[in-house]
Design a protein around this motif. Structure first.
Motif, PDB file in Angstrom:
ATOM      1  N   LEU A  83       0.933  -1.353   0.198  1.00 28.41           N
ATOM      2  CA  LEU A  83       0.091   0.096   0.071  1.00 28.41           C
ATOM      3  C   LEU A  83       0.794   0.635  -0.108  1.00 28.41           C
ATOM      4  CD1 LEU A  83      -2.314   2.183   0.358  1.00 28.41           C
ATOM      5  CD2 LEU A  83      -2.235   1.096   3.124  1.00 28.41           C
ATOM      6  N   ASP A  84       0.934   2.272  -1.370  1.00 29.44           N
ATOM      7  CA  ASP A  84       1.614   2.505  -1.397  1.00 29.44           C
ATOM      8  C   ASP A  84       1.136   3.329  -2.531  1.00 29.44           C
ATOM      9  OD1 ASP A  84       3.761   5.244  -0.826  1.00 29.44           O
ATOM     10  OD2 ASP A  84       4.777   4.096   0.645  1.00 29.44           O
ATOM     11  N   THR A  85       1.721   4.622  -3.391  1.00 23.61           N
ATOM     12  CA  THR A  85       1.970   5.579  -4.397  1.00 23.61           C
ATOM     13  C   THR A  85       2.372   4.557  -5.190  1.00 23.61           C
ATOM     14  OG1 THR A  85       3.907   6.549  -4.418  1.00 23.61           O
ATOM     15  CG2 THR A  85       2.053   8.322  -3.339  1.00 23.61           C
ATOM     16  N   GLU A  86       1.699   5.233  -6.833  1.00 22.92           N
ATOM     17  CA  GLU A  86       2.201   3.758  -8.009  1.00 22.92           C
ATOM     18  C   GLU A  86       3.359   3.897  -8.271  1.00 22.92           C
ATOM     19  OE1 GLU A  86       1.345   0.927  -9.972  1.00 22.92           O
ATOM     20  OE2 GLU A  86      -0.131   2.012  -8.821  1.00 22.92           O
ATOM     21  N   ASP A  87       3.768   4.789  -7.640  1.00 24.96           N
ATOM     22  CA  ASP A  87       5.986   4.771  -7.933  1.00 24.96           C
ATOM     23  C   ASP A  87       6.865   4.941  -7.353  1.00 24.96           C
ATOM     24  OD1 ASP A  87       4.995   7.178  -7.083  1.00 24.96           O
ATOM     25  OD2 ASP A  87       6.481   8.595  -8.681  1.00 24.96           O
ATOM     26  N   CYS A  88       6.156   4.283  -6.090  1.00 28.06           N
ATOM     27  CA  CYS A  88       7.042   4.051  -4.807  1.00 28.06           C
ATOM     28  C   CYS A  88       8.555   2.602  -4.887  1.00 28.06           C
ATOM     29  CB  CYS A  88       6.406   3.362  -3.725  1.00 28.06           C
ATOM     30  SG  CYS A  88       5.909   1.837  -3.882  1.00 28.06           S
ATOM     31  N   PRO A  89       9.108   3.373  -4.230  1.00 26.20           N
ATOM     32  CA  PRO A  89      10.177   1.995  -4.325  1.00 26.20           C
ATOM     33  C   PRO A  89       9.884   0.602  -4.410  1.00 26.20           C
ATOM     34  CG  PRO A  89      11.015   3.784  -3.443  1.00 26.20           C
ATOM     35  CD  PRO A  89       9.640   4.350  -3.391  1.00 26.20           C
ATOM     36  N   ALA A  90       9.267   0.564  -3.485  1.00 26.29           N
ATOM     37  CA  ALA A  90       8.813  -1.061  -3.436  1.00 26.29           C
ATOM     38  C   ALA A  90       8.150  -1.239  -4.543  1.00 26.29           C
ATOM     39  CB  ALA A  90       7.745  -0.995  -2.395  1.00 26.29           C
ATOM     40  N   LYS A  91       7.455  -0.356  -5.172  1.00 26.33           N
ATOM     41  CA  LYS A  91       6.526  -1.407  -6.413  1.00 26.33           C
ATOM     42  C   LYS A  91       7.652  -1.706  -7.942  1.00 26.33           C
ATOM     43  CE  LYS A  91       2.351  -0.077  -5.136  1.00 26.33           C
ATOM     44  NZ  LYS A  91       0.770   1.218  -4.999  1.00 26.33           N
ATOM     45  N   GLN A  92       8.460  -0.650  -7.840  1.00 28.70           N
ATOM     46  CA  GLN A  92       9.180  -0.982  -8.933  1.00 28.70           C
ATOM     47  C   GLN A  92       9.432  -2.552  -9.000  1.00 28.70           C
ATOM     48  OE1 GLN A  92      12.149   1.973  -8.504  1.00 28.70           O
ATOM     49  NE2 GLN A  92      10.941   3.871  -8.109  1.00 28.70           N
ATOM     50  N   ALA A  93      10.015  -3.140  -8.095  1.00 26.46           N
ATOM     51  CA  ALA A  93      10.343  -4.541  -7.899  1.00 26.46           C
ATOM     52  C   ALA A  93       9.507  -5.794  -7.391  1.00 26.46           C
ATOM     53  CB  ALA A  93      11.912  -3.995  -6.388  1.00 26.46           C
ATOM     54  N   ASN A  94       8.363  -4.776  -7.768  1.00 27.55           N
ATOM     55  CA  ASN A  94       6.979  -5.713  -6.828  1.00 27.55           C
ATOM     56  C   ASN A  94       6.074  -5.451  -7.510  1.00 27.55           C
ATOM     57  OD1 ASN A  94       6.581  -8.371  -4.963  1.00 27.55           O
ATOM     58  ND2 ASN A  94       5.305  -6.954  -3.923  1.00 27.55           N
ATOM     59  N   HIS A  95       5.487  -6.384  -9.215  1.00 24.04           N
ATOM     60  CA  HIS A  95       4.448  -6.509  -9.550  1.00 24.04           C
ATOM     61  C   HIS A  95       3.454  -7.090  -9.873  1.00 24.04           C
ATOM     62  CE1 HIS A  95       2.163  -4.138 -13.198  1.00 24.04           C
ATOM     63  NE2 HIS A  95       2.771  -5.279 -13.450  1.00 24.04           N
ATOM     64  N   ASN A  96       2.559  -6.504  -9.199  1.00 26.63           N
ATOM     65  CA  ASN A  96       1.260  -7.931  -9.071  1.00 26.63           C
ATOM     66  C   ASN A  96      -0.143  -7.221  -8.762  1.00 26.63           C
ATOM     67  OD1 ASN A  96       1.026  -7.182  -6.252  1.00 26.63           O
ATOM     68  ND2 ASN A  96       2.297  -8.676  -5.756  1.00 26.63           N
ATOM     69  N   ASP A  97      -1.235  -8.020  -8.869  1.00 26.15           N
ATOM     70  CA  ASP A  97      -2.533  -6.770  -8.745  1.00 26.15           C
ATOM     71  C   ASP A  97      -2.675  -6.656  -7.632  1.00 26.15           C
ATOM     72  OD1 ASP A  97      -2.830  -9.821  -8.517  1.00 26.15           O
ATOM     73  OD2 ASP A  97      -3.737 -10.342 -10.269  1.00 26.15           O
TER      74      ASP A  97
END
Lengths: 605, 605
Positions: free
Chosen positions: B34-48
């Protein structure tokens, strides 16, 4: 879409692409992946550079090229025409102001020339042979009407058995067919279809080896350098690589060096930057033949993630493609003495491999580290869905022993999948790797050593006990020393009497401390042994303790281990504290009961 | 959204979340961020499973809860009311058939209770104090009208200087104010605003330490175990942690152990599963005070990614939260002798840190591995945008020396950012702590020792030389021994002649190995010294070398150091290789020139 830092465009987003992206993330290197939306690589690499589609689609490749500065592949079965076009003519893209179109040349690394040549396995080896690389004898098999005659010629030339291989599009051993006799020749078309084939002389190899090589060149294609990773042994089952062992078992240093040299020669003859796998056969006579080359990170290089963490094959791929890897900075030394990689292949059921993963998460001993890599792929029977790498602090044989529960489970999953009976791999009982080796010239020294063994037990030091006489078994002693130098042992304790050569000879052969215990022989009260052990020449020290004093030898070993393992330092402090308490208690008693009574009690015992 | 494997829901996707996701990927553990779309974690973890939004938004937290099986946090400044509600009452979600709504309870690890308590730093330490944990004296400062009196009370109670700290919402040292004298009391509101404050007694510490601790409990909240990682030294500049050193420099084993015990005690007193950081002050008198606790992976634990690769703090967080970490499998031993972590803080320009990254990609020596971690964050002055970890095969002091070009560049970037003159931090030129102490009973032994000192120089072993006579200065000798037992020294070399008591007496006082060199005195040719040193009583070993052979004493010391530091083991192998080459060359020469000519040449020298 100009970005400040160069972007790597990757054709294919399977597990190799995924691990490349996993390496790229922390390094701040951007990767644009061309593959389906849910491919393994994209799960680990989320950005707006992705191109969704097939890496076989020329239009998608062009789109990818517009978004990156250099193209690379995770699989060699790609359209090299389009890669050549993009690298030499360029890809059309809008000018920054959006008003015009311009051509942007995007190089491909490794070069499309390398990829194209490698796609045809027959041509690949013809090329290597022309460059003086040792390969197995081979001949092209004609297609259509000429095939039958061509097959007969191969049979005549190589005898039976010989191999038939598809020249193109095959990997993981698919498209290989062993022709055992004339009757098999009838089934060739049934087995292999109409694809282009070549025949290869049967190579009865002892072992399959693989060497990953890093290659860089300047922008004009001048080779800068090639550097090899350590050699590994690869084991194939059902034509798929299932295990990789570092280092290869029982392969002399000279052969390993030669394998690295051959691998470097092969890769030096190619074009472009990147990491390459060179798969080889080691024959019984020590000869090395190159089997094939993969122009990309490879299954046999997965072990580098943990065993060469400072420069895994994925880091090396990223850095070399971007030409950010100066020769001085290439350190491909393994940071552990041994590593084993096991592929996780999908089993009969979707969850068959779960037990393998669970087992990998359990600890084996304090020296074995086990790492799980799952690829985020759906499990299908026989599919590569992950791998496990174990690293050890001792020999690879010992590590294989430690991992036998995992290997047994792999065997079970495979047996269930292929519907065969289980053939048990011998599962050795798991032993803790020794830290101390105790050895003696003769079993008559054993009684003197017992006290030392008890001390090591008391301090929970794992040790092994051996008999190796310097004079009666000089070769056995040398072999033992060579083993010890490569083992987990940190200290050797050696006992000998008379002209006591064992401790000093061992000290000459190993780089670890050797503790010598002079044993009192029949004459001279042990002074002969003492002087034989302690008066070593300058250059080769032997830590000598008192005559027959194995207790002190063991205590010295514990003190030495304390330098590396604080737990032993702590135990030693406690031991010394207890000694003090004991003596003080005796002093108390002699004061309270008087010396006469104390002496009487002593004499009673 | 039921998935077969448990899903971890993570509040916050900054760098800690990113590194958690990077660890989760290969393990096949799914994380919903749970965070903004471009946060550091999401760059490395793509799922639905992702929820886009703020981790402070209760509705988004509830949505996240519907998608996962356990919640966790990467930052403690979260709404614990909503976490409590979700864990105890549940979150509303549709039944699998979509017809009804049901309540699903999702636990939070660590517990919302822990997070809530920790959010208030004053209450946190009050709680620790009640549980017998050593903390600095503190008192709450009243708000509003009472503040002035309350501040006066603190000044009276603690004297100047004392610390004022905001109780809530502060991290990285923000919200701390040092009150140096009465004049500073006027500026308190200006500096600190109206936030809740507390005063803390000034603690003149010698060093800041940190210990990461893994905690698990069963589903009913019964503690299963707490396990500590190795202690590290943390260095703060501008109130931000900039460097972490493993192991801490010049800290005795006993203190490190105590720090781990204190850290475990602290974490045992909390609730929930996960990894926790315990930050501590080490005072000049050896006392340890707990400063604060972070209920999550922590900057001081980044070094574990490479130094404890088998169980980094991120792996431990994943496994412990899922309760998949059986006690037997927790091996938190460092796999390298030393590591240093440097934070990359954004500089004056967006690209200021580029030179630091470039420098990190260069090799320093074959023993130093340097790892770059960039967080995919935009660079802003002073922002944590990445870190660099270096691992070494020698002491941490030596590693700091190797990394001095990086540290110097960090200092330059900082100086430019804060607009100050360049002041080099002391880590840039640390004294290398000795690994060997050489001592002798009398300076007349010095000439015999010189050869040994030269060997240590040749092997780059840091050492110190002392004179301590067993008979002329028994107390001085005992004091020296006590010092050595607590120092960084791993080996003592002691030389003595005649009734040679020094080596044995030192061995009685320390727990580390003592190497004795018998010195030839005026009579008996050194046999008296040899026997005095080697014939120690059972219980106290002394590693004895040949008479006057300080060369071998030094070489033995290097072999012992090789047990702890692979770099010395490698150098020893090289040394032995060189010896061999030398002798073989002599053999060649004697064969080619003949023995007479050889002898003549020898006599000329």
């Amino acid at each position: 879409m100009p970005t400040k830092k160069p972007v790597i465009g990757l054709l294919g987003g399977g597990q190799l692409g995924r691990m490349l992206c996993q390496a790229a993330g922390p390094l701040g290197i951007q990767v644009a992946v061309l593959d389906t939306e849910d491919c393994p690589a994209k799960q680990a690499n989320h950005n707006d550079l992705h191109v969704t589609g097939s890496f076989k689609d020329p239009e998608k490749i062009k789109l990818l090229a517009t978004r990156c500065d250099v193209l690379t592949v995770e699989i060699e079965h790609v359209d090299t025409e389009i890669l050549e076009e993009i690298a030499t003519r360029g890809v059309e893209m809008p000018t920054p102001d959006g008003k015009y179109k311009m051509l942007k040349k995007v190089p491909c690394h490794p070069s499309w020339k390398t990829i194209r040549m490698i796609q045809d396995k027959y041509q690949q080896k013809e090329y290597f042979a022309r460059n003086g690389i040792p390969v197995a004898d081979q001949m092209a098999i004609e297609s259509g009407k000429g095939r039958s005659d061509s097959l007969d010629e191969a049979a005549w030339k190589y005898g039976f058995p010989f191999m038939l291989k598809g020249s193109k599009g095959s990997y993981d051993g698919r498209g290989n067919f062993k022709v055992n006799g004339p009757e098999d020749l009838k089934n060739v078309t049934e087995q292999m279809g109409d694809q282009p084939l070549y025949a290869e002389k049967w190579v009865p190899f002892e072992m399959e080896l693989s060497v990953m090589v890093v290659r860089t060149e300047d922008d004009r294609g001048n080779l800068k350098y090639v550097h090899p990773y350590p050699v590994v042994e690869t084991i194939h089952e059902d034509s798929i690589c299932t295990k990789v062992l570092y280092p290869p078992r029982n392969v002399p240093e000279e052969v390993k060096k030669r394998a690295q040299t051959v691998a470097c020669d092969v890769i030096a003859s190619l074009w472009g930057r990147g990491v390459f796998a060179v798969e080889m056969f080691l024959l019984h006579d020590g000869q090395i033949l190159v089997n094939e080359v993969a122009p990309r990170p490879h299954n046999s290089g997965h072990f580098t993630i943990e065993a060469v963490p400072q420069m895994s094959q994925y880091k090396a791929q990223l850095y070399s493609i971007l030409d950010r890897l100066p020769e001085k900075s290439v350190n491909l030394t393994a940071r552990v003495p041994s590593a084993i990689m096991l592929n996780i292949l999908g089993g009969a059921q979707k969850e068959s491999h779960d037990k393998l993963v669970e087992l990998a998460e359990r600890e084996y001993d304090v020296w074995t580290d086990v790492y799980v890599h799952l690829y985020g792929k759906e499990s299908k029977p026989g599919r590569k869905i992950g791998h496990i790498t174990a690293t050890g602090q001792g020999s690879v044989e010992r590590l294989a022993e430690m991992m036998s529960p995992l290997i047994k489970t792999m065997d079970e999953i495979r047996a269930e999948r292929i519907g065969s009976k289980l053939v048990h791999t011998p599962t050795a009982h798991v032993k803790v790797a020794p830290l101390v080796a105790i050895t003696m010239g003769s079993d008559s020294d054993l009684p003197s050593l017992a006290a030392g063994m008890k001390i090591l037990d008391e301090f929970h030091v794992p040790y092994e006990v051996r008999i190796t006489s310097a004079h009666r078994t000089p070769h056995h002693m040398m072999k033992f020393a060579a083993e010890m130098a490569k083992s987990t042992c940190k200290v050797i304790i050696a006992a000998a009497g008379g002209a006591a050569h064992l401790p000093g000879m061992l000290a000459s052969e190993v780089h670890i401390p050797v503790i010598g215990i002079p044993i009192k022989a029949s004459v001279l009260d042990g002074v002969d042994s003492l002087h034989s052990i302690v008066q070593m020449p300058r250059g080769i020290p032997c830590a000598t303790v008192g005559i027959g004093n194995s207790t002190n030898a063991a205590l010295l070993a514990v003190r030495i281990l304390g330098a590396a393992y604080p737990e032993y330092a702590e135990r030693m402090k406690q031991y010394q504290e207890n000694m003090k308490t004991e003596v003080l208690a005796k002093d108390d008693r002699i004061q309270s009961v008087g010396w006469e009574s104390y002496l009487k009690d002593m004499q009673k015992k």
